[in-house]
Design a protein around this motif. Structure first.
Motif, PDB file in Angstrom:
ATOM      1  N   ALA A 261      52.204  42.824  42.830  1.00 33.49           N
ATOM      2  CA  ALA A 261      52.562  43.373  41.524  1.00 33.49           C
ATOM      3  C   ALA A 261      52.143  42.397  40.428  1.00 33.49           C
ATOM      4  N   GLY A 262      51.413  42.910  39.443  1.00 32.73           N
ATOM      5  CA  GLY A 262      50.999  42.083  38.317  1.00 32.73           C
ATOM      6  C   GLY A 262      49.802  41.193  38.587  1.00 32.73           C
ATOM      7  N   THR A 263      49.188  41.318  39.761  1.00 39.91           N
ATOM      8  CA  THR A 263      48.039  40.481  40.163  1.00 39.91           C
ATOM      9  C   THR A 263      48.213  39.025  39.728  1.00 39.91           C
ATOM     10  N   PRO A 264      49.239  38.336  40.258  1.00 40.17           N
ATOM     11  CA  PRO A 264      49.508  36.958  39.821  1.00 40.17           C
ATOM     12  C   PRO A 264      48.536  35.918  40.375  1.00 40.17           C
ATOM     13  N   ILE A 265      47.745  36.297  41.383  1.00 44.04           N
ATOM     14  CA  ILE A 265      46.854  35.320  42.017  1.00 44.04           C
ATOM     15  C   ILE A 265      45.422  35.843  41.958  1.00 44.04           C
ATOM     16  N   ILE A 266      44.561  35.068  41.360  1.00 38.81           N
ATOM     17  CA  ILE A 266      43.136  35.387  41.294  1.00 38.81           C
ATOM     18  C   ILE A 266      42.378  34.252  41.960  1.00 38.81           C
ATOM     19  N   ARG A 267      41.599  34.574  42.970  1.00 38.83           N
ATOM     20  CA  ARG A 267      40.816  33.549  43.668  1.00 38.83           C
ATOM     21  C   ARG A 267      39.388  33.562  43.134  1.00 38.83           C
ATOM     22  N   ARG A 268      38.919  32.398  42.751  1.00 39.01           N
ATOM     23  CA  ARG A 268      37.575  32.255  42.195  1.00 39.01           C
ATOM     24  C   ARG A 268      36.695  31.440  43.136  1.00 39.01           C
ATOM     25  N   THR A 269      35.446  31.808  43.175  1.00 39.28           N
ATOM     26  CA  THR A 269      34.459  31.077  43.970  1.00 39.28           C
ATOM     27  C   THR A 269      33.294  30.717  43.067  1.00 39.28           C
ATOM     28  N   TRP A 270      32.922  29.450  43.094  1.00 37.28           N
ATOM     29  CA  TRP A 270      31.790  28.972  42.298  1.00 37.28           C
ATOM     30  C   TRP A 270      30.614  28.624  43.199  1.00 37.28           C
TER      31      TRP A 270
END
Length: 299
Positions: A261-270
């Protein structure tokens, strides 16, 4: 004497202890100790004095340290000079776990079309290990979960994923969808070793603590995350694990992926590569990764 042995010896001396050097090189302490011992045996001299507080060089070790640093600097200078004039024919790519399933295939297809003579070698490594390998000229491009600092590496964001959670089916049905992070209280987080990606681990841990969750003890550094272990750990109904919606592994009926709920975690890849690189195939590969992310964002 091999380049890797010289790098290992220099790392031990600069770190001051075997344990610190092992973390820096992303190898086990016993393996690093064996490398140094084998080097001493082959050279026929004692290089280090080991004490309860760390290590120090012998006279022979001090001589080797000076010469090894000079050799490594010249080696790196030579490779950088050659890279300005030609492609090596091999593109060494570092790959983390759980990339979107279409990311690499589409980028590699575009690379093959533009540079048919370039052969790709992929290695599964943690973010820390990839950055170390990039700086040691053992990788040409890395795909990492935390952007490195310093002017020696360039980076481009190539993936952003709204992370969800893997739960036992009966737990998922009880909590509903989307699930709130705070509703995971009482379950154990199936985590990864912090040493492999400290910034990403700390970001996750901060979010969990912010929602009143106990992150539990840190996973030992030598205990690498094995994706296949997530399923039995979660199936038991006592743990949860994070995963993106495009998790590239089949789920049994006993496990369900649920959005947060609320998309609290965003995983980023560089994508990360040496700032001094002039390889056109590296530029093409990174551009293909960036284009894939733009297309996903529009979808």
């Amino acid at each position: 004497m091999e380049i890797r042995e010289m790098r290992a010896f220099v790392a031990v001396v600069e770190a001051g202890t075997m344990s610190k050097a092992a973390r820096r090189l992303h190898v086990s302490q016993p393996a690093l100790s064996q490398t140094i011992t084998a080097l001493e045996r082959r050279l026929g001299v004692r290089l280090l004095v080991r004490t309860s507080t760390g290590v120090r060089t012998t006279d022979a070790g001090a001589t080797l340290l000076t010469e090894a640093r000079a050799v490594l600097a010249r080696h790196d200078q030579l490779l950088a000079a050659l890279a300005k004039h030609t492609n090596t024919g091999v593109l060494r790519v570092g790959v983390p776990l759980e990339l979107p399933p279409e990311l690499l295939p589409s980028a590699l297809a575009r690379l093959a079309e533009a540079f048919p003579d370039t052969r790709v070698q992929a290695r599964h490594l943690s973010s820390v290990a990839q950055v170390t390998a990039l700086r040691a000229d053992e990788l040409d491009v890395g795909l990492v979960r935390e952007r490195p600092t310093g002017p020696d590496l360039d980076a481009a964001l190539v993936v952003e994923e709204d992370v969800g959670v893997l739960l036992a089916t009966e737990v998922a049905e009880r909590l509903g969808s989307p699930v709130r992070l705070e509703d995971l209280a009482g379950l154990d987080w199936f985590a990864f070793p912090r040493a492999g990606s400290p910034a990403w681990y700390d970001e996750l841990a901060a979010v969990l603590r912010g929602h009143g969750l106990d992150v539990g003890p840190e996973v030992p550094e030598e205990q690498r995350l094995i994706v296949e272990l997530k399923i039995p750990a979660v199936s038991a109904g006592t743990a949860y694990a994070f995963a993106p919606p495009e998790w590239p592994y089949p789920l049994p009926d006993t496990v369900r992926w649920v959005p947060l709920a609320g998309t609290p975690i965003i995983r980023r890849t560089w994508a990360v590569w040496p700032a001094t690189s002039h390889r056109r195939d590296v530029a093409e590969f990174v551009a293909a990764l960036e284009d894939h992310q733009r297309h996903r964002s529009r979808a």
